[in-house]
Design a protein around this motif. Structure first.
Motif, mmCIF file in Angstrom:
data_model
loop_
_atom_site.group_PDB
_atom_site.id
_atom_site.type_symbol
_atom_site.label_atom_id
_atom_site.label_comp_id
_atom_site.label_asym_id
_atom_site.label_seq_id
_atom_site.Cartn_x
_atom_site.Cartn_y
_atom_site.Cartn_z
ATOM 1 N N VAL A 77 0.851 -1.208 -0.071
ATOM 2 C CA VAL A 77 0.064 -0.027 -0.006
ATOM 3 C C VAL A 77 0.920 1.205 -0.006
ATOM 4 C CG1 VAL A 77 -1.712 1.334 1.338
ATOM 5 C CG2 VAL A 77 -1.935 -1.108 1.101
ATOM 6 N N GLU A 78 2.271 1.255 0.566
ATOM 7 C CA GLU A 78 2.969 2.256 0.441
ATOM 8 C C GLU A 78 3.908 2.499 -0.777
ATOM 9 O OE1 GLU A 78 5.249 1.992 3.991
ATOM 10 O OE2 GLU A 78 3.418 2.630 5.318
ATOM 11 N N GLY A 79 3.509 1.498 -1.629
ATOM 12 C CA GLY A 79 4.105 1.668 -2.988
ATOM 13 C C GLY A 79 5.762 1.061 -3.146
ATOM 14 N N ILE A 80 5.854 -0.238 -2.480
ATOM 15 C CA ILE A 80 7.180 -0.837 -2.552
ATOM 16 C C ILE A 80 7.408 -1.317 -3.947
ATOM 17 C CG2 ILE A 80 6.305 -3.060 -1.924
ATOM 18 C CD1 ILE A 80 9.123 -3.552 -0.506
ATOM 19 N N THR A 81 6.302 -1.840 -4.764
ATOM 20 C CA THR A 81 6.700 -2.575 -6.064
ATOM 21 C C THR A 81 6.847 -1.037 -7.038
ATOM 22 O OG1 THR A 81 4.683 -3.959 -5.516
ATOM 23 C CG2 THR A 81 5.585 -3.735 -7.766
ATOM 24 N N ASP A 82 6.347 0.002 -6.767
ATOM 25 C CA ASP A 82 6.617 1.048 -7.639
ATOM 26 C C ASP A 82 8.135 1.533 -7.640
ATOM 27 O OD1 ASP A 82 3.752 2.380 -8.174
ATOM 28 O OD2 ASP A 82 3.871 1.123 -6.363
ATOM 29 N N LYS A 83 8.607 1.373 -6.249
ATOM 30 C CA LYS A 83 10.101 1.892 -6.166
ATOM 31 C C LYS A 83 11.200 0.592 -6.403
ATOM 32 C CE LYS A 83 13.204 4.275 -4.291
ATOM 33 N NZ LYS A 83 13.829 4.199 -2.917
ATOM 34 N N PHE A 84 10.765 -0.538 -6.407
ATOM 35 C CA PHE A 84 11.514 -1.553 -7.065
ATOM 36 C C PHE A 84 11.422 -1.307 -8.652
ATOM 37 C CE2 PHE A 84 13.172 -5.104 -4.144
ATOM 38 C CZ PHE A 84 12.913 -4.433 -3.073
ATOM 39 N N GLU A 85 10.373 -1.382 -9.213
ATOM 40 C CA GLU A 85 10.287 -1.169 -10.578
ATOM 41 C C GLU A 85 11.065 0.204 -11.085
ATOM 42 O OE1 GLU A 85 6.392 -2.026 -11.923
ATOM 43 O OE2 GLU A 85 6.805 -4.214 -11.451
ATOM 44 N N SER A 86 11.152 1.161 -10.385
ATOM 45 C CA SER A 86 11.723 2.417 -10.770
ATOM 46 C C SER A 86 13.070 2.328 -10.893
ATOM 47 C CB SER A 86 11.401 3.611 -10.058
ATOM 48 O OG SER A 86 11.940 3.374 -8.633
ATOM 49 N N LEU A 87 13.686 1.181 -10.067
ATOM 50 C CA LEU A 87 15.095 1.096 -10.237
ATOM 51 C C LEU A 87 15.437 -0.433 -11.029
ATOM 52 C CD1 LEU A 87 15.814 1.370 -6.457
ATOM 53 C CD2 LEU A 87 16.376 3.016 -8.341
ATOM 54 N N ASN A 88 14.495 -0.769 -11.753
ATOM 55 C CA ASN A 88 14.580 -1.901 -12.719
ATOM 56 C C ASN A 88 14.894 -3.143 -11.953
ATOM 57 O OD1 ASN A 88 14.149 -1.153 -15.393
ATOM 58 N ND2 ASN A 88 16.149 -0.245 -15.339
ATOM 59 N N LEU A 89 14.254 -3.220 -10.572
ATOM 60 C CA LEU A 89 14.166 -4.574 -9.987
ATOM 61 C C LEU A 89 12.980 -5.193 -9.996
ATOM 62 C CD1 LEU A 89 15.768 -2.947 -6.866
ATOM 63 C CD2 LEU A 89 16.869 -4.589 -8.283
ATOM 64 N N ASN A 90 12.947 -6.658 -10.442
ATOM 65 C CA ASN A 90 11.885 -7.462 -10.343
ATOM 66 C C ASN A 90 11.302 -7.537 -9.245
ATOM 67 O OD1 ASN A 90 12.011 -7.934 -13.323
ATOM 68 N ND2 ASN A 90 13.592 -9.411 -12.584
ATOM 69 N N CYS A 91 9.997 -7.248 -8.860
ATOM 70 C CA CYS A 91 9.104 -7.389 -7.779
ATOM 71 C C CYS A 91 7.822 -7.795 -8.060
ATOM 72 C CB CYS A 91 9.100 -5.777 -7.062
ATOM 73 S SG CYS A 91 8.282 -5.844 -5.389
ATOM 74 N N PHE A 92 7.596 -8.717 -7.269
ATOM 75 C CA PHE A 92 6.114 -9.448 -7.412
ATOM 76 C C PHE A 92 5.148 -8.854 -6.434
ATOM 77 C CE2 PHE A 92 2.633 -12.730 -7.120
ATOM 78 C CZ PHE A 92 2.221 -12.681 -8.347
ATOM 79 N N GLY A 93 4.139 -8.069 -6.757
ATOM 80 C CA GLY A 93 3.096 -7.435 -5.839
ATOM 81 C C GLY A 93 2.714 -6.225 -6.640
#
Ligand code: AMP
Ligand code: GLY
Length: 426
Positions: A77-93
């Motif tokens: 809900v706090e946006g962890i996936t957005d942050k990971f993806e902005s750094l080109n890291l694969n994140c499932f969520g």
């Protein structure tokens, strides 16, 4: 492949245990993990809190993590996936936007209404007097829900006006849930049998997982206060093949399509809590933007497909439409909790009698900590003892045989997990 699991509950122990079994994986990290993941071969705990998003992205970059799977709702809900993806890291969520399905009851209810997905009649309020006025004209029982995240404690199924009023005042007057309770949803009470219907999706392809049922209240016969979940089993007989199709058609497909129409890509586990009435009508009780806890434990005990492969494909939006493979046995998990849960409870009690695990028995840890060679309690829900059996009756017997050997000061558990399915079997 190196995998990072975010979270510290029974769900995350199960995710880590399952990830470790993947042929693709040579290292599993859990942040922050618990006493169970600390002792799991091939799994390493990392001391980073589940909501320390910068700490987690930094760890993933430095350690070249190939896939991060997020367990709990708060970082999503706090946006962890957005942050990971902005750094080109694969994140499932799911992204922050998509996670609003769980993060705001009002968003969820308005979304369901916009897309004509069946749910209980409701109204939302920020003003105390208006909410109490609405209550006066409603019938009892009635359900009061804090709008935001409240760790499973924001819902009151009120059996009287005074109880309902107390729940509304707790949110709008006494600020019991902080900002999460600045708004309340007042909702029609639904009767029927609940089921947890969880899918894995990249926003295009949807893979439904095996059905399950959770026991949300603390006491036997589904009585007492709501908790995070006191036990679960899979499959749930109430979800027949026809019901499965109906839930896909009336809930899951329109939800994924509705999100897409609104410009929201949903990638992650999507959990629909549904109420099924006597006439086989379904209504959505809630969405969770994550896997269920404790549903994950029995579901993953049965999953034979490679979870990491599926989550990795999905994180790249390349999920393939495949038939998931399941162990045909029934799986049943009993949560062992600390005395006092879901209210005040002690921590730091030594757990004794943990069994040798077998292919049919696994003790998933939640609120535990490894200390020297001992395991201590460290939370409200402490363990989820999960067993397989040829039917629910046998799975229940196997689980409780183990539960009865495990002891610590003031430990408690329900003794009837799976009773609805067992009634159907006998
Ligand atoms: P929720 O977090 O919205 O799923 O609510 C927690 C639990 O409260 C659910 O699993 C149900 O057991 C119960 N509940 C929520 N909404 C309703 C409703 N409208 N009618 C009956 N029970 C409900
Ligand atoms: N077991 C209910 C939940 O995960 O929300």
């Amino acid at each position: 492949m190196k995998v990072l699991i975010v979270g510290s509950g029974g769900r995350e122990h199960a995710l880590a245990w399952k990830a470790k079994l993947s042929q693709l994986v040579d290292g599993v990290y859990v942040a922050p993990g618990n006493g169970g993941t600390a002792n799991e071969a091939g799994v390493t705990n990392v001391e980073i809190a589940a909501d320390d998003i910068d700490g987690l992205t930094n760890f993933a970059q430095v350690n070249e993590i190939d896939l991060t799977i997020v367990g709990p709702e708060v970082p999503l809900v706090e946006g962890i996936t957005d942050k990971f993806e902005s750094l080109n890291l694969n994140c499932f969520g799911p992204s922050k936007k998509a996670a609003q399905l769980e993060g705001s009851k009002e968003f969820m209810k308005d979304f369901l209404t916009r897309h004509e997905i069946p749910t209980a009649i409701y109204e939302s309020f920020t003003d105390l007097e208006t909410a109490l006025e609405y209550l006066k004209n409603s019938s009892i029982p009635i359900v009061i829900k804090a709008d935001g995240l409240a760790a499973g404690k924001g819902v009151t199924v009120a059996q009287s006006y005074s109880e309902a009023e107390k729940a509304i005042r707790a949110c709008l007057e006494n600020n019991t849930f902080g900002d999460a309770g600045n708004k309340v949803v007042v909702e029609e009470f639904l009767e029927g049998e609940e089921a947890s219907f969880i899918v894995l999706t990249d926003g295009k392809t949807v893979l439904p997982l095996a059905s399950s049922q959770d026991h949300k209240t603390r006491d036997n016969e589904d009585k007492g206060p709501n908790t995070g979940g006191m036990g679960a089993y899979s499959p749930a007989p109430v979800v027949t093949n026809e019901m499965h199709e109906k839930i896909m058609r009336e809930v899951i497909t329109p939800t994924i399509e509705g999100l897409t129409k609104e410009g929201i890509n949903y990638c992650g586990f999507l959990y629909a809590g549904v109420m099924i009435d006597n006439q086989q009508n379904i209504k959505v009780l809630e969405f969770n933007c994550r896997f269920g806890d404790p549903e994950t434990q029995p579901i993953l005990m049965r999953l034979e497909s490679d979870l990491v492969e599926l989550c990795f494909q999905a994180s790249k939006r390349e999920l393939q439409q495949i038939e998931l493979q399941w162990n045909p046995k029934v799986s049943l998990g009993v949560v062992m909790a600390a005395g006092g849960y879901p209210y005040e409870y002690e921590k730091g009690n030594t757990i004794e009698g943990l069994p040798l695990e077998t292919a049919n028995l696994k003790v998933f840890h939640a609120g535990t900590k490894a200390k020297n060679d001992l395991i201590e309690t460290n939370g409200g829900r402490v363990l989820c003892v999960t067993a397989l059996g040829k039917n629910t009756t046998e799975a229940q017997l196997n689980a409780y045989n183990c539960v009865e050997q495990i002891k610590w000061k003031d430990c408690f558990y329900r003794t009837d997990i799976g009773y609805r399915a067992i009634e159907r079997e006998s």
